[in-house]
Design a protein around this motif. Structure first.
Motif, PDB file in Angstrom:
ATOM      1  N   PRO A 111       0.806  -1.234   0.000  1.00 56.62           N
ATOM      2  CA  PRO A 111       0.000   0.000   0.000  1.00 56.62           C
ATOM      3  C   PRO A 111       0.832   1.275   0.000  1.00 56.62           C
ATOM      4  O   PRO A 111       0.326   2.342  -0.348  1.00 56.62           O
ATOM      5  N   VAL A 112       2.114   1.182   0.346  1.00 53.65           N
ATOM      6  CA  VAL A 112       2.962   2.373   0.371  1.00 53.65           C
ATOM      7  C   VAL A 112       3.030   3.034  -1.012  1.00 53.65           C
ATOM      8  O   VAL A 112       3.142   4.258  -1.121  1.00 53.65           O
ATOM      9  N   TYR A 113       2.924   2.232  -2.072  1.00 58.15           N
ATOM     10  CA  TYR A 113       3.019   2.789  -3.423  1.00 58.15           C
ATOM     11  C   TYR A 113       1.800   3.657  -3.755  1.00 58.15           C
ATOM     12  O   TYR A 113       1.945   4.778  -4.241  1.00 58.15           O
ATOM     13  N   ALA A 114       0.617   3.152  -3.504  1.00 58.10           N
ATOM     14  CA  ALA A 114      -0.595   3.945  -3.764  1.00 58.10           C
ATOM     15  C   ALA A 114      -0.689   5.119  -2.803  1.00 58.10           C
ATOM     16  O   ALA A 114      -1.040   6.238  -3.208  1.00 58.10           O
ATOM     17  N   ASP A 115      -0.357   4.898  -1.537  1.00 57.60           N
ATOM     18  CA  ASP A 115      -0.425   5.987  -0.554  1.00 57.60           C
ATOM     19  C   ASP A 115       0.549   7.105  -0.905  1.00 57.60           C
ATOM     20  O   ASP A 115       0.211   8.293  -0.862  1.00 57.60           O
ATOM     21  N   GLY A 116       1.780   6.728  -1.261  1.00 62.86           N
ATOM     22  CA  GLY A 116       2.784   7.728  -1.632  1.00 62.86           C
ATOM     23  C   GLY A 116       2.429   8.454  -2.916  1.00 62.86           C
ATOM     24  O   GLY A 116       2.687   9.652  -3.067  1.00 62.86           O
ATOM     25  N   THR A 117       1.829   7.749  -3.853  1.00 66.78           N
ATOM     26  CA  THR A 117       1.397   8.357  -5.113  1.00 66.78           C
ATOM     27  C   THR A 117       0.258   9.334  -4.872  1.00 66.78           C
ATOM     28  O   THR A 117       0.239  10.430  -5.419  1.00 66.78           O
ATOM     29  N   ARG A 118      -0.668   8.946  -4.019  1.00 69.03           N
ATOM     30  CA  ARG A 118      -1.785   9.826  -3.649  1.00 69.03           C
ATOM     31  C   ARG A 118      -1.263  11.107  -2.982  1.00 69.03           C
ATOM     32  O   ARG A 118      -1.696  12.212  -3.301  1.00 69.03           O
ATOM     33  N   ALA A 119      -0.299  10.964  -2.088  1.00 69.51           N
ATOM     34  CA  ALA A 119       0.296  12.119  -1.410  1.00 69.51           C
ATOM     35  C   ALA A 119       1.001  13.037  -2.404  1.00 69.51           C
ATOM     36  O   ALA A 119       0.905  14.270  -2.306  1.00 69.51           O
TER      37      ALA A 119
ATOM     38  N   LYS B  51      -1.646  15.014  -4.402  1.00 67.84           N
ATOM     39  CA  LYS B  51      -2.196  16.082  -3.555  1.00 67.84           C
ATOM     40  C   LYS B  51      -1.223  17.260  -3.481  1.00 67.84           C
ATOM     41  O   LYS B  51      -1.610  18.419  -3.660  1.00 67.84           O
TER      42      LYS B  51
ATOM     43  N   VAL C  93      -4.364   6.468  -9.788  1.00 68.93           N
ATOM     44  CA  VAL C  93      -4.224   7.023  -8.441  1.00 68.93           C
ATOM     45  C   VAL C  93      -3.702   8.451  -8.491  1.00 68.93           C
ATOM     46  O   VAL C  93      -4.244   9.350  -7.835  1.00 68.93           O
TER      47      VAL C  93
ATOM     48  N   ALA D 122      -5.884  11.843  -7.532  1.00 71.06           N
ATOM     49  CA  ALA D 122      -5.437  12.677  -6.415  1.00 71.06           C
ATOM     50  C   ALA D 122      -5.264  14.126  -6.839  1.00 71.06           C
ATOM     51  O   ALA D 122      -5.678  15.044  -6.124  1.00 71.06           O
TER      52      ALA D 122
END
Length: 186
Positions: A15-23, A26, A47, A51
């Motif tokens: 999940p770090v990949y999607a979370d980091g991409t989302r961040a 943003k 993603v 974002a």
């Protein structure tokens, strides 16, 4: 500023990949940075586009007809450019972008990164080219570049020309302060 983002058509196993991409998406939107990408709604491509759009930014997609026809095109973009093939896709993305950034991805992501990196080394463009190194994803690639340098195949300045960042803030700062290297063969 418009940054071409190269990334996976999958989201990866961590999940770090999607979370980091989302961040990153943003932060780009909040910093007024537009995104140019491959035009798909799948994987990390979707993603990052979502974002940026969710936070009021602009996203420009470039997709080949064959992928659009497979219903892979994102349907909420600022603009979607449909081109005939992958060569035109890369050329159009390079034309639209003020810089190039690789997120985690597969062989297509590497191919796009290597092309932009090579063009910069040869002086075909003077735009920043970088790696968003989420969770050390690109550490083995950077180690290989060091091996190439030690073996005499790649000057250190062309490794150093690659922005290497693991946070959205570091990516943005490095792209804003980028100074291109000397052109090879001048």
């Amino acid at each position: 500023m418009k940054i071409a983002v190269y990334c996976g058509s999958r989201i990866g196993n961590d999940p770090v990949y999607a979370d980091g991409t989302r961040a990153l998406g943003k932060q780009f939107a909040e910093a007024g940075i537009d995104v140019v990408f491959g035009g798909g709604h799948v994987g990390l491509m979707g993603v990052v586009a979502d974002a940026v759009l969710e936070h009021g930014g602009r996203v420009y997609g470039v997709i080949p007809e064959a992928l659009r026809d497979r219903e892979l095109a994102h349907d909420r973009l600022t603009e979607l450019h449909v081109v005939s093939d992958m060569h035109q896709r890369k050329a159009r993305m390079a034309e639209l972008a003020d810089g190039f950034l690789a997120l985690p991805g597969g062989i297509g992501t590497l191919e796009e990164l290597f092309e932009a990196w090579t063009w910069g080394q040869l002086g075909f463009h003077h735009k920043p080219c970088g790696i968003y190194n989420l969770a050390g994803f690109y550490d083995p690639l950077l180690a290989q570049a060091d091996t190439m340098s030690r073996a005499g195949f790649l000057n250190r300045e062309y490794i150093d020309m690659i922005v290497q960042a693991d946070t959205p803030e570091a990516v943005i700062e490095a792209f804003r302060n980028y100074v291109p290297p000397h052109e090879k063969w001048t």
